[in-house]
Enzyme design. Structure first.
Site, PDB file in Angstrom:
ATOM      1  N   CYS A 130       0.815  -1.224   0.000  1.00 27.17           N
ATOM      2  CA  CYS A 130       0.000   0.000   0.000  1.00 27.17           C
ATOM      3  C   CYS A 130       0.849   1.274   0.000  1.00 27.17           C
ATOM      4  O   CYS A 130       0.565   2.220  -0.745  1.00 27.17           O
ATOM      5  CB  CYS A 130      -0.956  -0.007   1.188  1.00 27.17           C
ATOM      6  SG  CYS A 130      -0.213  -0.423   2.771  1.00 27.17           S
ATOM      7  N   HIS A 243      -2.253   6.708   4.079  1.00 30.97           N
ATOM      8  CA  HIS A 243      -0.812   6.764   4.311  1.00 30.97           C
ATOM      9  C   HIS A 243      -0.237   8.026   3.688  1.00 30.97           C
ATOM     10  O   HIS A 243      -0.621   8.416   2.582  1.00 30.97           O
ATOM     11  CB  HIS A 243      -0.109   5.576   3.639  1.00 30.97           C
ATOM     12  CG  HIS A 243      -0.334   4.256   4.315  1.00 30.97           C
ATOM     13  ND1 HIS A 243      -0.999   4.107   5.509  1.00 30.97           N
ATOM     14  CD2 HIS A 243       0.049   3.001   3.944  1.00 30.97           C
ATOM     15  CE1 HIS A 243      -1.020   2.819   5.841  1.00 30.97           C
ATOM     16  NE2 HIS A 243      -0.396   2.130   4.909  1.00 30.97           N
TER      17      HIS A 243
END
Lengths: 334, 334
Positions: A130, A243
């Site tokens: 990710c 993120h």
């Protein structure tokens, strides 16, 4: 669901699994039959998809007959054990785990970056890490313009990257703090509420974490350039979702900030949010629940002529996982 | 308090002011008379110091008669307005604000690093930026061993670096989240709870924040080497106390990890916490309330032979502010 494909979601009750179902709905992916798989513990539950209640089945090697797309997100162990069986049964496996990412026979795909790799699959396509997806989305337009030579990457990773249990753990720790009770860690190695952990995933012999090595190795494979150097530090922060990565990038030739901004703005799936005068820059609360990656704080590295600093944020459950997987499936049916 | 010095604390009711009083007590600094100054709003309050209740006085230019040490921590504006008057009245001003840090006539001091600079003062000594102190504590032993050429620094800064109000703001936002109420930002430009802000202090023309430019300029001044290059990204995280910095450092010659560890371990005020096999590394919850800076995650930069990565954490209210200021005063009375 009369027209379309038989799609299986493996790990349907996890954080990524849940997001996969949402995105299949949102994007009107042509699902004729949906099959949901999870661990024994979750089998028997029913999950809502469109207007139907779909039962969750236990994962078995012979359960994939008739499945055309198998979206795996149940950890590397499950993928290793069951993805080859799913592929042999005729499914195209799109695997969100790390199990096959560095296998030279398995394409590692971000559809905006290397869609052609997906078409060369032999039954399994790997969905990248990710954090790596969020970062390479911004590196790719620079790399196409003038080769990316070296990246120093520092991440600020949300707890949901560690799954639904990790979200619950942050919530539980915050509630303990509110009540003045002791804060205990379960899934995370230490307290995550009001703390930061310079550790994501396990440590390897060389002192780096597995997450950090993914940033090195997967970046090279996705961008198709083994010469790219990445020096990573992966850090968990008490954020629920999305993120962030602070990127220092050295390029073959200098890239003026205005050029970098234009390159970013023109790249599909990337949005520029970069107006310091209006205090505008990417943040997790902006990216959470959205499909794009956001780039900002674009500025000349004052220490080196051919280097830039920027900041990129993406929802790691969507673009960093579920959305990217479904975009790969969409590539194949086009 | 019969023996000792007349010490004034300016900004006594702030987060750093409160910590200054604690540390003066803890270290048994020879205080004969303590004078407390704050804004009109706080004047009249009484603060406990040792066994006494000390009144808070309003700040005035002629209030410093007889003061021998004036510890300023009330913002750059107050320091500019009142520190010269305090120095003229005979006090040694130790100023925690940014007002005089880059003034060539004013020493910028970290006692473990450049104590000799303090002795050359002309009435005012500047206490460096909190993030810079934490970082240079770890850079200094490397720089003495083989020159530090370039640093890419990414910070993970606690809210208390922005003062007592900022602590209250994070608490308030967390409570709003618990109650399901909307989260509003007051002092911070955006929500800080469950978010990260790639902005600390205000933006400058070059796209960097003032905090980031402090990391560049103050590092050079403290280490006494204008050639050191720093490429900084300063980020606020939802942590109450202690700043973390991920440091990528390029040195003149390669420094083996074992050598770096020994250099760090031998440096006063620096503790090595670096055992991945025991999941041991520095974190804000370890550093908070303590005097040392902690360094860990020490590893070879895999992308460059003469570079290392490490992670350093320090309590920015103590070593990053109040403790460092009092250590400077201790230098002068020795």
């Amino acid at each position: 669901m009369s027209q379309g494909y038989t799609v299986a979601v493996v790990g349907a009750t996890g954080a990524v699994g849940e997001t996969l179902l949402q995105i299949l709905e949102e994007r009107k992916f042509p699902v004729r039959t949906l099959r949901l798989f999870a661990s024994e513990r979750s089998a028997g539950r029913r999950l809502r998809f469109l207007e139907e209640e779909v039962p969750v089945e236990p994962l078995t090697a012979d359960g994939f007959r008739g499945v055309e797309f198998a979206l795996f997100s149940a950890g590397a162990g499950r993928s290793k054990d069951f993805a080859p069986a799913a592929a042999r049964a005729g499914a195209v496996v799109i695997d969100n785990s790390s199990a096959f990412r560095m296998d030279p026979e398995v394409p590692l795909v971000v559809p905006e970056i290397n869609p052609e790799a997906a078409l060369r699959h032999k039954g399994i396509i790997a969905n990248p890490n990710c954090t790596t997806i969020v970062m390479v989305m911004a590196l790719k337009p620079l790399h196409d313009h003038t080769r990316v030579k070296r990246v120093v990457a520092n991440s600020y990773q949300a707890v949901s990257g560690a799954g639904a249990k990790a979200i619950a753990e942050l919530e539980r720790q915050v509630m303990a703090w509110v009540k003045g009770e002791p804060i205990t860690a379960e899934g995370f190695p230490h307290q995550i509420a009001f703390n930061v952990l310079p550790q994501v995933d396990v440590f390897l012999e060389n002192g780096y974490t597995r997450e950090e090595m993914k940033l090195i190795n997967e970046t090279r494979k996705i961008l198709g350039d083994e010469r790219i150097q990445v020096s990573p530090t992966a850090v968990r922060v008490p954020v629920f979702r999305a993120h962030s990565v602070a990127v220092n990038v050295e390029t073959e030739r200098p890239v003026p900030v205005a050029t970098a901004r234009d390159l970013f703005a023109a790249f599909p799936g990337l949005k520029v949010l970069d107006d310091p005068s209006r205090l505008e820059y990417p943040m997790p609360i902006i990216a959470a629940g959205t499909d794009d990656c956001y780039v900002g704080r674009i500025r000349q590295d004052l220490s080196r002529e051919n280097a830039l600093n920027f900041w990129v944020v993406g929802d790691q459950l969507r673009k960093g996982a579920a959305l990217n997987a479904i975009q790969i499936a969409e590539l194949l049916i086009r």
